[in-house]
Design a protein around this motif. Sequence first.
Motif, PDB file in Angstrom:
ATOM      1  N   ILE A 120       0.825  -1.226  -0.013  1.00  0.00           N
ATOM      2  CA  ILE A 120      -0.012  -0.077   0.258  1.00  0.00           C
ATOM      3  C   ILE A 120       0.774   1.369  -0.083  1.00  0.00           C
ATOM      4  N   ILE A 121       1.834   1.313   0.807  1.00  0.00           N
ATOM      5  CA  ILE A 121       2.760   2.421   0.970  1.00  0.00           C
ATOM      6  C   ILE A 121       3.521   2.459  -0.344  1.00  0.00           C
ATOM      7  N   SER A 122       3.831   1.531  -0.960  1.00  0.00           N
ATOM      8  CA  SER A 122       4.520   1.933  -2.409  1.00  0.00           C
ATOM      9  C   SER A 122       3.482   2.554  -3.441  1.00  0.00           C
ATOM     10  N   LEU A 123       1.995   2.105  -3.385  1.00  0.00           N
ATOM     11  CA  LEU A 123       1.180   2.678  -4.275  1.00  0.00           C
ATOM     12  C   LEU A 123       0.938   4.022  -3.913  1.00  0.00           C
ATOM     13  N   LEU A 124       0.955   4.514  -2.567  1.00  0.00           N
ATOM     14  CA  LEU A 124       0.532   5.700  -2.296  1.00  0.00           C
ATOM     15  C   LEU A 124       1.912   6.691  -2.531  1.00  0.00           C
ATOM     16  N   ARG A 125       2.978   6.044  -2.655  1.00  0.00           N
ATOM     17  CA  ARG A 125       4.170   6.752  -2.844  1.00  0.00           C
ATOM     18  C   ARG A 125       4.190   7.285  -4.419  1.00  0.00           C
ATOM     19  N   LYS A 126       3.502   6.730  -5.212  1.00  0.00           N
ATOM     20  CA  LYS A 126       3.251   6.770  -6.667  1.00  0.00           C
ATOM     21  C   LYS A 126       2.377   8.036  -6.762  1.00  0.00           C
ATOM     22  N   GLN A 127       1.520   8.065  -5.784  1.00  0.00           N
ATOM     23  CA  GLN A 127       0.691   9.370  -5.874  1.00  0.00           C
ATOM     24  C   GLN A 127      -0.380   9.103  -6.935  1.00  0.00           C
ATOM     25  N   GLU A 128      -0.762   7.785  -7.092  1.00  0.00           N
ATOM     26  CA  GLU A 128      -1.853   7.511  -8.009  1.00  0.00           C
ATOM     27  C   GLU A 128      -2.960   7.416  -7.020  1.00  0.00           C
ATOM     28  N   GLU A 129      -4.432   7.455  -7.646  1.00  0.00           N
ATOM     29  CA  GLU A 129      -5.611   7.419  -7.268  1.00  0.00           C
ATOM     30  C   GLU A 129      -5.670   5.929  -6.833  1.00  0.00           C
ATOM     31  N   ILE A 130      -6.046   5.444  -5.588  1.00  0.00           N
ATOM     32  CA  ILE A 130      -6.258   4.072  -5.136  1.00  0.00           C
ATOM     33  C   ILE A 130      -7.721   4.008  -4.371  1.00  0.00           C
ATOM     34  N   ILE A 131      -8.114   2.832  -4.569  1.00  0.00           N
ATOM     35  CA  ILE A 131      -9.056   2.440  -3.691  1.00  0.00           C
ATOM     36  C   ILE A 131      -8.582   1.366  -2.526  1.00  0.00           C
ATOM     37  N   TRP A 132      -8.700   1.470  -1.263  1.00  0.00           N
ATOM     38  CA  TRP A 132      -8.153   0.452  -0.509  1.00  0.00           C
ATOM     39  C   TRP A 132      -9.085   0.206   0.536  1.00  0.00           C
ATOM     40  N   PHE A 133      -9.067  -1.292   0.454  1.00  0.00           N
ATOM     41  CA  PHE A 133     -10.386  -1.956   1.508  1.00  0.00           C
ATOM     42  C   PHE A 133     -10.041  -2.318   2.768  1.00  0.00           C
ATOM     43  N   ASN A 134     -10.691  -2.216   3.934  1.00  0.00           N
ATOM     44  CA  ASN A 134     -10.291  -2.005   5.205  1.00  0.00           C
ATOM     45  C   ASN A 134     -10.154  -3.689   5.576  1.00  0.00           C
ATOM     46  N   PRO A 135      -9.028  -4.372   5.683  1.00  0.00           N
ATOM     47  CA  PRO A 135      -9.201  -5.801   6.150  1.00  0.00           C
ATOM     48  C   PRO A 135      -9.759  -6.078   7.500  1.00  0.00           C
ATOM     49  N   GLN A 136      -9.673  -4.913   8.173  1.00  0.00           N
ATOM     50  CA  GLN A 136     -10.292  -5.396   9.673  1.00  0.00           C
ATOM     51  C   GLN A 136     -12.017  -5.129   9.809  1.00  0.00           C
ATOM     52  N   ARG A 137     -12.459  -4.786   8.627  1.00  0.00           N
ATOM     53  CA  ARG A 137     -13.886  -4.655   8.836  1.00  0.00           C
ATOM     54  C   ARG A 137     -14.593  -5.812   9.247  1.00  0.00           C
ATOM     55  N   GLY A 138     -15.262  -5.825  10.380  1.00  0.00           N
ATOM     56  CA  GLY A 138     -16.212  -7.088  10.686  1.00  0.00           C
ATOM     57  C   GLY A 138     -15.253  -8.053  11.363  1.00  0.00           C
ATOM     58  N   LYS A 139     -13.915  -7.899  11.479  1.00  0.00           N
ATOM     59  CA  LYS A 139     -13.033  -8.790  12.262  1.00  0.00           C
ATOM     60  C   LYS A 139     -13.043  -8.854  13.605  1.00  0.00           C
ATOM     61  N   GLN A 140     -13.378  -7.957  14.262  1.00  0.00           N
ATOM     62  CA  GLN A 140     -13.437  -7.749  15.839  1.00  0.00           C
ATOM     63  C   GLN A 140     -14.768  -7.735  16.272  1.00  0.00           C
ATOM     64  N   GLY A 141     -15.574  -8.591  15.636  1.00  0.00           N
ATOM     65  CA  GLY A 141     -17.024  -8.970  16.234  1.00  0.00           C
ATOM     66  C   GLY A 141     -17.892  -8.463  15.115  1.00  0.00           C
ATOM     67  N   SER A 142     -19.093  -9.027  15.048  1.00  0.00           N
ATOM     68  CA  SER A 142     -19.873  -8.953  14.083  1.00  0.00           C
ATOM     69  C   SER A 142     -20.412  -7.734  13.959  1.00  0.00           C
ATOM     70  N   LEU A 143     -20.713  -7.075  12.972  1.00  0.00           N
ATOM     71  CA  LEU A 143     -21.372  -5.806  12.634  1.00  0.00           C
ATOM     72  C   LEU A 143     -22.739  -5.616  12.788  1.00  0.00           C
ATOM     73  N   ASN A 144     -23.242  -6.782  12.724  1.00  0.00           N
ATOM     74  CA  ASN A 144     -24.887  -6.853  12.905  1.00  0.00           C
ATOM     75  C   ASN A 144     -25.723  -6.578  14.169  1.00  0.00           C
ATOM     76  N   THR A 145     -24.814  -6.159  15.094  1.00  0.00           N
ATOM     77  CA  THR A 145     -25.526  -5.971  16.492  1.00  0.00           C
ATOM     78  C   THR A 145     -25.610  -4.433  16.530  1.00  0.00           C
TER      79      THR A 145
END
Length: 446
Positions: A15-40
């Motif tokens: 990710i850092i090497s992509l950010l360094r290139k200053q290109e437009e990117i989309i990054w998906f958060n791998p932590q989403r939903g990992k620390q307990g269900s979001l459906n509460t």
Amino acid sequence: MDDLLKNLSNEAKEIISLLRKQEEIIWFNPQRGKQGSLNTVDQKSVADMQEAAERLQRFAPWIELNFPATAADNGLIESPLVPIRLMQKVLDPEAEVKGQLYLKRDDILPVSGSIKARGGIYEILKLAETIALKHQLISLADNYAVLSSPENKRVFSDYSVAVGSTGNLGLSVGIISAQLGFQTTVHMSSDAREWKKVKLRSLGVEVIEYDDDYSKAVAEGRKSAEADPNCHFVDDENSEDLFMGYSVAALRLQHQLKELGVIVDKDHPLFVYIPCGVGTGPGGVGWGLRHLYGGNVYVFFAEPTQSPCVLLGLATGLHDKISVYDIGLSGKTEADGLAVSRASRPVCEKLEPSLAGCLTIEDRHLYSLLSMLEESEGIRLEPSALAGMPGPVVLSSSNEGRAWLAENNLTDVMKDATHIVWSTGGSMVPPEEMQEFIARGRQEMQ
Ligand SMILES: *Cc1c(COP(=O)(O)O)cnc(C)c1O
């Protein structure tokens, strides 16, 4: 610093090497939903939001009296949610975005014309309420309009308020704080626009300018406030009050969606794209939405390619321990409010379990989108407010976006999705400056 970078995971290094290139990117958060269900749905968090909303409600008579532009909403500072079908066509000529696109128009929020009218104003009103209760100027059941009386303003004038800001937060806090009668000081970074300083000084606010970036203005403001026990410092990086003020937007948006007949559930996901600086504004809104809609809302933060501090903090897990300077970026952008080099730690901690991701955008695209929106819908925003606009298209048409939608079993329900681009500012920009923005955007489009 090299040690800091050396110990990162391979994913983070990529990710850092992509950010360094200053290109437009989309990054998906791998932590989403990992620390307990979001459906509460977390009742305590909802109750906290409601408490903040009730405080704003108590102040509504005072707000209406002092800012007549809020009369239509009975003293609530709120903005419309509008479909932008013409823009959707221009933005997405191949119609790859299947759902409906809306704009949340915080650019026309009364009082200060930006999303800062939510957090900044809430924090100062809460302070005023605390002081007024202590001095027995009011009780909770009173009509707070009495706080406008000269005697009550004299009580407030023994107290002071300080804030460090790139501009819009200073504007919000300064306007409301001066109106209440507090002595007010705004510490501004070098990138703040001249008209904001002029406006604040005209209200009797002391503006101190620094030849440095936003973090410096905040640090200096914090330092000078610490020396004075009667001085309240609005801490953009750490304030719980600011965060809760922003979160009230989630309750209000839920109400607006209901009124429009928009359903949000597993088969009708909600996507929200919000410009992000230090993270407090989008964080408060995103956190609020997560507690109302559980796993059916997907919030993306949008940051300039030169200052993706929250993306960097979350992707590395280092939160506020890493700055965009550490990876060789300039931190400079013309997007007011987004030129922030280091993320807020509490925001990273609170949003890490639920944030869908972040996207980055180049300054020149902020301008071309600004002109596109002006031409298609006649809506005039400041450049920062366009940061989230590419979100729906990137998500629906990029390879990474499609893969992520498939992984999350969203592909088939996207036709019933709602996309909200959060417009964070614009209506207070002087007309001459707005003309320059539009002209610049037309050039960028060629
Ligand atoms: C402040 C601001 C933001 C971002 O808010 P943060 O709390 O700094 O993340 C976005 N857009 C505009 C116009 C702003 O003024």
